[in-house]
Design an enzyme around this catalytic site. Sequence first.
Site, short mmCIF file in Angstrom:
data_model
loop_
_atom_site.label_atom_id
_atom_site.label_comp_id
_atom_site.label_asym_id
_atom_site.label_seq_id
_atom_site.Cartn_x
_atom_site.Cartn_y
_atom_site.Cartn_z
N VAL A 86 -18.47 -0.68 0.13
CA VAL A 86 -18.69 0.64 -0.49
C VAL A 86 -19.91 0.55 -1.40
CG1 VAL A 86 -17.77 2.35 -2.11
CG2 VAL A 86 -16.28 1.39 -0.35
N TYR A 130 0.86 -1.18 0.00
CA TYR A 130 0.00 0.00 0.00
C TYR A 130 0.90 1.24 0.00
CZ TYR A 130 -4.65 1.98 0.68
OH TYR A 130 -5.86 2.62 0.50
N THR A 148 -21.75 -5.52 -4.45
CA THR A 148 -21.92 -6.20 -3.16
C THR A 148 -20.83 -5.82 -2.16
OG1 THR A 148 -20.63 -8.10 -3.94
CG2 THR A 148 -23.02 -8.22 -4.23
N TYR A 156 -12.02 3.26 -7.70
CA TYR A 156 -11.55 3.28 -6.31
C TYR A 156 -11.04 1.92 -5.85
CZ TYR A 156 -16.00 1.11 -4.93
OH TYR A 156 -17.07 0.25 -4.79
N LEU A 195 -9.55 7.72 -0.49
CA LEU A 195 -9.93 8.41 0.75
C LEU A 195 -8.71 8.98 1.47
CD1 LEU A 195 -12.26 9.04 2.75
CD2 LEU A 195 -11.58 6.97 3.97
N ARG A 213 -22.41 -15.59 -10.07
CA ARG A 213 -22.06 -16.41 -8.90
C ARG A 213 -23.25 -17.29 -8.55
NH1 ARG A 213 -21.32 -11.73 -4.70
NH2 ARG A 213 -21.22 -10.37 -6.49
#
Lengths: 374, 374
Positions: free
Chosen positions: A197, A95, A194, A286, A313, A219
């Site tokens: 967010v 990250y 799903t 995102y 964010l 699915r």
Amino acid sequence: MLLLRSLCLKPSSFTLLNFNSNSRLLHFSTLRPFSSSATVSPPSKAIIYSTHGEPDAVTELVEVPGVEVKENEVCVKMLAAPINPSDINRIQGVYPVRPQPPAVGGYEGVGEVYAVGQAVTTLSPGDWVIPSPPSFGTWQTYIVKDQNVWHKINKGVPMEYAATITVNPLTALLMLEDCVTLSPGDAIVQNGATSMVGQCVIQIAKSRGIRNINIIRDRAGVDEVKESLKDLGADEVFTEKELEVKNVKSLLGDIPEPVLGFNCVGGNAASLVLKFLRHGGTMVTYGGMSKKPVTVSTSSFIFKDLSLRGFWLQKWLGTDKAEESRKMIDRLLGLVQDGKLKYKMEMAPFDDFNTALDKALGKLGSQPKQVIKF
Amino acid sequence: MLLLRSLCLKPSSFTLLNFNSNSRLLHFSTLRPFSSSATVSPPSKAIIYSTHGEPDAVTELVEVPGVEVKENEVCVKMLAAPINPSDINRIQGVYPVRPQPPAVGGYEGVGEVYAVGQAVTTLSPGDWVIPSPPSFGTWQTYIVKDQNVWHKINKGVPMEYAATITVNPLTALLMLEDCVTLSPGDAIVQNGATSMVGQCVIQIAKSRGIRNINIIRDRAGVDEVKESLKDLGADEVFTEKELEVKNVKSLLGDIPEPVLGFNCVGGNAASLVLKFLRHGGTMVTYGGMSKKPVTVSTSSFIFKDLSLRGFWLQKWLGTDKAEESRKMIDRLLGLVQDGKLKYKMEMAPFDDFNTALDKALGKLGSQPKQVIKF
């Protein structure tokens, strides 16, 4: 800050103890000296990692000694904190913004004020607080940080919502409010519907009168998934396979062409978002769950006038948005309290962190968001 | 408008005559009645297409009878008009905004005022004018349109520059001024740097003190191409192969990371533009010469905060920009006059339109921009 103050101890100064089957409890043999009149936090247990790597290999449970609560500081007894994908990526070292190991895991959570420094007047023992903007090191039982770190919240929401309100719901709210000016009756489209967010986007959109089109992967049990998203407020839910049609817009019915799209998947699922967008629309990326890139035709840019950008964010919060973000969090907690914002979570006892981690890592199949209860 | 007034004649009303080897000269056998006192334009020759298709198959040279010049209209004797790729795409029927056939080809050009209607006071015979915003049907010897269509320009520039100043140079100028606020010392990066827009970008950037990095495809005579672009003001020119390095930014030298990138190629050449861009940078796509899409990683959007959008002159011009665009065209013609803006063109006699068209279609290898001289 507890994290930095405690973890400057050298590894040689603590002893490893067994904890559960996989974790180890480290006992610090060296304690800091405190002045006799100072308030001192209780000893804390924390999930730390001393090096980057796979979380189930590098995380350890350690015992951290109490520290002095200085005059502007607040000691918070943590109640709950989630395991988010970004927490895992920080431990893996992939990250972009992450603490330097050794570090305590976690980035958001909720706690109860346990003790306050002498100069603290706005918080009292018993108050519920969240670190806002979120800050590193929420996977521990007691945290001592400057009073400015803590945002007092209404106790009327379940702790698992308070613990998780920032990283995902705030992302959903900001993407709906910060990217394009939407009016009631406008439409948005998203993939990964799903996801946490995604669920928040549906509900916040609904609360604002914004129509929403949702794309999910094919699915087992797809009908139940569609039903659950429609219960949240989804106007339409399509699987990727259902969108293998010449003109996806023929499926819009009375929903206007969406002006804004959200992509957290990439690959084909991102292309489907682009196909739904109206002339001049914007797609905000995102996440990239499929690990596939976004592919865009030249004519989408020139003749369809689409714009593509990202949302992160952590970057948004870094631009002096503390006050604004706290107001938005209060709005989100208000939606929770009014029953207008809900999402699937599973509370996991701190003692069973390893199982929760395995679930968060996807080792036990599809699982709801794991929230550690301290 | 001449185009619509003339071409409402039914095909049965004109006769085909041989013209050159490939074209046919249509002779209109029906003439409109005019009032005896009216000014009438001379008969005109025009390149028309009656149906969409490959330009060398569907274009024809026709003779169009003179029409009345109404009181607010101006009759312009065309001097020169280019064959742009978008002209070809319009004839093929693949360009999103295009006239309905039968239509005269061409979209920009320059002409000399031949006659004016009684109410026209701002233009006089002998003035040089361009249609601004550009408008369909410039491939004809005489055009009659409302006075508002015509923008009077300085005669001090070569006619081939006046004829071509709008579609490509104005695109370059607008992309440099309308997308991101650039300051002297900032840098931009572009692919397709040898294109006409690319050449203009280099020179306009240089005139504003903006550093520019240029990407070209690998080709024979690459050193000469690099030299010619550096003569125009290119700071750096790289072939795609030269950019097969781990970190393209290591090649920047003293040039800052570019904040803005232009893509007219797609595929790998677009990815290279993205690699050069700095955090928060923007890539503007205005063409897709490779016919390959643009591919973007998720992290480029989220962590590098890149934005992608398109630019289309025709859309920009459609948003009430006539006055602004004329000022910008005057600026561009000023740069031409000062020797600060030049690009490669080849003048082609109108009688030899078919050869010019073959060159523009790429049938005769790489060729400079073809400009028809009437």
